[in-house]
Design a protein around this motif. Structure first.
Motif, PDB file in Angstrom:
ATOM      1  N   ILE A 365      99.642 -66.848  45.669  1.00 11.32           N
ATOM      2  CA  ILE A 365      99.650 -68.257  46.067  1.00 11.32           C
ATOM      3  C   ILE A 365     101.032 -68.829  45.777  1.00 11.32           C
ATOM      4  O   ILE A 365     101.536 -68.706  44.651  1.00 11.32           O
ATOM      5  N   GLY A 366     101.621 -69.442  46.789  1.00  8.07           N
ATOM      6  CA  GLY A 366     102.878 -70.154  46.596  1.00  8.07           C
ATOM      7  C   GLY A 366     102.624 -71.653  46.572  1.00  8.07           C
ATOM      8  O   GLY A 366     101.810 -72.159  47.349  1.00  8.07           O
ATOM      9  N   THR A 367     103.304 -72.362  45.661  1.00 10.50           N
ATOM     10  CA  THR A 367     103.098 -73.807  45.533  1.00 10.50           C
ATOM     11  C   THR A 367     104.462 -74.498  45.514  1.00 10.50           C
ATOM     12  O   THR A 367     105.345 -74.106  44.751  1.00 10.50           O
ATOM     13  N   ASN A 373     108.898 -78.718  50.412  1.00 14.30           N
ATOM     14  CA  ASN A 373     108.419 -78.007  51.584  1.00 14.30           C
ATOM     15  C   ASN A 373     108.872 -76.555  51.537  1.00 14.30           C
ATOM     16  O   ASN A 373     110.056 -76.280  51.430  1.00 14.30           O
ATOM     17  N   LEU A 374     107.891 -75.672  51.581  1.00 13.76           N
ATOM     18  CA  LEU A 374     108.190 -74.235  51.580  1.00 13.76           C
ATOM     19  C   LEU A 374     109.025 -73.831  50.365  1.00 13.76           C
ATOM     20  O   LEU A 374     109.942 -73.022  50.471  1.00 13.76           O
ATOM     21  N   ASP A 375     108.707 -74.407  49.209  1.00 12.45           N
ATOM     22  CA  ASP A 375     109.493 -74.080  48.010  1.00 12.45           C
ATOM     23  C   ASP A 375     109.137 -72.704  47.439  1.00 12.45           C
ATOM     24  O   ASP A 375     109.853 -72.189  46.579  1.00 12.45           O
ATOM     25  N   ALA A 376     107.998 -72.171  47.833  1.00 11.83           N
ATOM     26  CA  ALA A 376     107.592 -70.841  47.367  1.00 11.83           C
ATOM     27  C   ALA A 376     106.953 -70.119  48.543  1.00 11.83           C
ATOM     28  O   ALA A 376     105.965 -70.592  49.103  1.00 11.83           O
ATOM     29  N   THR A 377     107.536 -68.992  48.940  1.00 10.69           N
ATOM     30  CA  THR A 377     107.067 -68.307  50.155  1.00 10.69           C
ATOM     31  C   THR A 377     107.073 -66.791  49.939  1.00 10.69           C
ATOM     32  O   THR A 377     107.686 -66.284  48.998  1.00 10.69           O
ATOM     33  N   PHE A 378     106.373 -66.128  50.836  1.00  8.67           N
ATOM     34  CA  PHE A 378     106.294 -64.664  50.798  1.00  8.67           C
ATOM     35  C   PHE A 378     106.756 -64.139  52.153  1.00  8.67           C
ATOM     36  O   PHE A 378     106.302 -64.618  53.196  1.00  8.67           O
ATOM     37  N   PHE A 379     107.643 -63.198  52.115  1.00  5.92           N
ATOM     38  CA  PHE A 379     108.262 -62.698  53.345  1.00  5.92           C
ATOM     39  C   PHE A 379     107.811 -61.283  53.671  1.00  5.92           C
ATOM     40  O   PHE A 379     107.703 -60.431  52.790  1.00  5.92           O
ATOM     41  N   PHE A 380     107.592 -61.071  54.946  1.00 12.10           N
ATOM     42  CA  PHE A 380     107.532 -59.714  55.492  1.00 12.10           C
ATOM     43  C   PHE A 380     108.860 -59.529  56.202  1.00 12.10           C
ATOM     44  O   PHE A 380     109.095 -60.092  57.283  1.00 12.10           O
ATOM     45  N   TYR A 381     109.761 -58.815  55.597  1.00 12.47           N
ATOM     46  CA  TYR A 381     111.065 -58.583  56.231  1.00 12.47           C
ATOM     47  C   TYR A 381     111.787 -57.551  55.373  1.00 12.47           C
ATOM     48  O   TYR A 381     112.215 -57.852  54.255  1.00 12.47           O
ATOM     49  N   GLN A 382     111.904 -56.379  55.905  1.00 14.61           N
ATOM     50  CA  GLN A 382     112.435 -55.272  55.118  1.00 14.61           C
ATOM     51  C   GLN A 382     113.810 -55.566  54.506  1.00 14.61           C
ATOM     52  O   GLN A 382     114.043 -55.235  53.342  1.00 14.61           O
ATOM     53  N   ALA A 400     115.174 -77.273  53.048  1.00 15.38           N
ATOM     54  CA  ALA A 400     114.831 -78.663  53.320  1.00 15.38           C
ATOM     55  C   ALA A 400     114.857 -79.536  52.071  1.00 15.38           C
ATOM     56  O   ALA A 400     114.873 -80.757  52.162  1.00 15.38           O
ATOM     57  N   ASP A 401     114.806 -78.937  50.905  1.00 11.41           N
ATOM     58  CA  ASP A 401     114.888 -79.721  49.667  1.00 11.41           C
ATOM     59  C   ASP A 401     115.453 -78.818  48.588  1.00 11.41           C
ATOM     60  O   ASP A 401     115.631 -77.618  48.794  1.00 11.41           O
ATOM     61  N   ALA A 402     115.743 -79.377  47.450  1.00  8.26           N
ATOM     62  CA  ALA A 402     116.322 -78.603  46.340  1.00  8.26           C
ATOM     63  C   ALA A 402     115.329 -78.553  45.183  1.00  8.26           C
ATOM     64  O   ALA A 402     115.703 -78.706  44.013  1.00  8.26           O
ATOM     65  N   LEU A 403     114.066 -78.373  45.536  1.00  7.26           N
ATOM     66  CA  LEU A 403     113.015 -78.385  44.517  1.00  7.26           C
ATOM     67  C   LEU A 403     112.540 -76.971  44.209  1.00  7.26           C
ATOM     68  O   LEU A 403     112.621 -76.074  45.043  1.00  7.26           O
ATOM     69  N   ALA A 404     112.006 -76.809  42.991  1.00  2.00           N
ATOM     70  CA  ALA A 404     111.538 -75.499  42.546  1.00  2.00           C
ATOM     71  C   ALA A 404     110.193 -75.176  43.156  1.00  2.00           C
ATOM     72  O   ALA A 404     109.385 -76.060  43.432  1.00  2.00           O
ATOM     73  N   GLY A 405     109.930 -73.901  43.337  1.00  6.37           N
ATOM     74  CA  GLY A 405     108.621 -73.427  43.784  1.00  6.37           C
ATOM     75  C   GLY A 405     107.974 -72.597  42.694  1.00  6.37           C
ATOM     76  O   GLY A 405     108.617 -72.208  41.713  1.00  6.37           O
ATOM     77  N   THR A 406     106.673 -72.343  42.895  1.00 12.52           N
ATOM     78  CA  THR A 406     105.911 -71.535  41.942  1.00 12.52           C
ATOM     79  C   THR A 406     105.137 -70.483  42.717  1.00 12.52           C
ATOM     80  O   THR A 406     104.469 -70.815  43.703  1.00 12.52           O
TER      81      THR A 406
END
Ligand SMILES: *[C@@H]1O[C@H](CO)[C@@H](O)[C@H](O)[C@H]1NC(C)=O
Ligand SMILES: *[C@@H]1O[C@H](CO)[C@@H](O)[C@H](O)[C@H]1NC(C)=O
Ligand SMILES: *[C@@H]1O[C@H](CO)[C@@H](O)[C@H](O)[C@H]1NC(C)=O
Ligand SMILES: *[C@@H]1O[C@H](CO)[C@@H](O)[C@H](O)[C@H]1NC(C)=O
Length: 497
Positions: A365-367, A373-382, A400-406
């Motif tokens: 889970i990304g939060t 917006n989109l501060d924590a994401t999971f990529f499929f990209y070798q 889009a922002d300079a905020l931390a993700g979890t």
């Protein structure tokens, strides 16, 4: 959950609204900017192992002055990465463990079967020889009113790791004859491996009695030296924190991710596990994730017990090194370190087969921060992955922002309460270059407490670890990133320490 395509469209809108760095963000498949790592994971140096097996001398037996019933010595390392040594497991591990562990003598086999004679002694009047062999454990003396095989094998049952005894009379040993309380010269020596009559090489011939006047000191000699071994051997108990992958077979692994080897003085799976746990870290591959233990026969004689360590988990498909020259591989088993973290390599995200990303999937889970917006994401990209095609990103994927993700696993980790664990990961903070990445930072949280982290720019995926203690059900999370100071995370594990 929005689809990957929708996220991409959204990202494309957002990027024009922000993007102070001018760097094409990860959401737009920006360049990874990593120093190329052209590292082929190493495979075992079988020549070095065979050469070292030809040098090591692990042959032993009860010395003439040894006390009977001494406790079995802890397993020792007789060679480490090709250099002969004589050290304890604790001293041979690179990482200083905070606790000293008790090494159990691994069971080469459990005894559910009776003993059978492996070789007979010579007739009573003739001089014979006792074993001088690998995996010697300890000895006792048994009542010598008769040739007491039963007492000897019954005693073997009480010695952990004993699978064979060598029973023989030793004459002219002053300590047996006059000093030790047992008053018996019938020695029963315990071994953790099965040996043949070809290994009866100790003929005595030592002076034990004191010199009296000008009389010739009688020398020790041996008679009626027989060998008794368990009929069948079973698998050793699997070491704590590991699972059996294959074995026993006659093939050692010849697999990528090799970290080095040690020779042990016994076939001790617990000792090999402790070496793997304490092995230290391969900068490109990470911590030890797997070991392969096997017995080396040299010219048919059990000679040493190899413990090979790997940062990649291997299996029986690569267990194809059967030996070379006069060395034959036997009793090869592979064990993988259990990982309390599910899908720490983010390979479970399969939203596409080329490039896509998401904020959550079944395992993670990304939060985002509030308002982010989109501060924590999971990529499929070798190209973004340390291994495989999956990775995680902290910091707004579209800039889009300079905020931390979890990011956090979808379910708490199942651990053993009170047990020590280590969290291991690779992180990369170089996407936008040294200047923009300078403030990059990620914290590793365990049940909400910071236990470790990384800060600053780097130029390639770099190893990080943190020590934690299990509570039974544990919440792990990674918090950080602040676009354009992005942090990629990959290949995380939570191992028992
Ligand atoms: C290894 O070291 C121990 C402790 O110093 C010693 O008792 C033992 O004899 C040594 N073994 C060999 C094979 O040198
Ligand atoms: C490891 O232990 C040895 C001996 O106790 C000590 O001298 C050394 O400084 C320790 N190394 C680390 C990295 O803690
Ligand atoms: C038994 O061992 C003791 C001590 O070495 C020795 O004095 C005695 O002669 C032995 N007895 C027999 C029957 O071999
Ligand atoms: C040993 O010593 C005794 C008395 O001291 C002597 O009679 C005898 O000849 C000596 N034997 C030898 C072989 O030297």
């Amino acid at each position: 959950m929005p689809s990957a395509t929708r996220l991409l469209a959204l990202a494309a809108l957002l990027v024009s609204a922000s993007a102070t760095s001018g760097v094409t963000p990860p959401s737009q498949q920006g360049s990874f900017n990593q120093t190329p790592q052209d590292v082929t994971p190493p495979t075992p140096d079988n020549d070095l192992i065979a050469q070292t097996a030809g040098q090591v001398d692990q042959k032993s037996g009860p010395s003439i002055d040894a006390q009977p019933n001494a406790p079995v010595a802890a397993t020792t390392v007789t060679a480490l990465d090709g250099t002969l040594t004589n050290t304890t497991i604790a001293d041979a591990t690179a990482a200083n463990s905070t606790r000293r562990r008790d090494i159990n003598i691994g069971r080469f086999g459990k005894r559910q079967s009776k003993y059978e004679q492996v070789f007979a002694g010579l007739p009573a009047g003739q001089h014979d020889a006792s074993l001088q062999s690998s995996a010697y454990l300890t000895y006792t003396v048994v009542n010598n009113a008769t040739y007491n095989v039963d007492a000897c094998t019954a005693w073997c049952d009480t010695i952990e790791g004993c699978v064979m005894v060598n029973l023989y009379y030793e004459f002219n040993n002053e300590l047996l004859d006059f000093v030790f309380s047992e008053k018996s010269n019938l020695k029963c020596a315990a071994y953790g491996d099965i040996h043949s009559a070809a290994e009866k090489t100790n003929f005595g011939g030592q002076a034990s009695y004191p010199q009296v006047g000008n009389e010739t000191v009688p020398l020790t000699y041996i008679t009626q030296s027989s060998g008794w071994a368990l009929k069948a051997l079973e698998d050793p108990d699997t070491p704590d924190g590991y699972e059996l992958v294959f074995g026993p077979t006659g093939g050692a692994n010849n697999a990528p991710g090799y970290m080095g080897f040690a020779f042990l003085d016994k076939y001790d799976v617990d000792a090999c596990a402790a070496l793997c746990n304490g092995r230290g870290v391969d900068p490109n591959g990470g911590g030890c994730a797997y070991f392969n233990i096997w017995r080396a026969l040299v010219d048919g004689i059990p000679t040493t017990y190899t413990c090979s360590m790997y940062f990649l988990v291997a299996d029986v498909s690569t267990a194809v090194n059967y030996g070379q020259g006069n060395l034959v591989v036997t009793l090869s088993r592979g064990y993988a370190r259990k990982d309390a973290l599910i899908d720490g390599g983010f390979e479970g995200y399969a939203g596409c087969d080329d490039f896509c990303f998401t904020t959550s999937y079944s395992n993670w889970i990304g939060t985002s921060s509030a308002g982010g917006n989109l501060d924590a994401t999971f990529f499929f990209y070798q190209p973004y992955a340390h291994n495989g095609h999956g990775s995680a990103l902290l910091g707004a994927a579209a800039d889009a922002d300079a905020l931390a993700g979890t990011i956090a696993p979808a379910a708490p980790l199942v651990t053993e309460s009170g047990a020590a664990y280590v969290v291991q990961c690779f992180t990369y903070s170089g996407f936008s270059g040294a200047q923009f990445e300078a403030p990059a930072k990620v914290d590793i949280l365990w049940n909400g407490q910071r236990v470790g982290g990384v800060s600053g720019a780097n130029t390639k995926y770099t190893f990080v670890e943190a020590a934690v203690t299990g509570t039974g059900s544990d919440h792990l999370s990674f918090v950080g990133g602040a676009a354009p100071a992005w942090i990629f995370i990959d290949d995380c594990h939570v191992y028992k320490a």
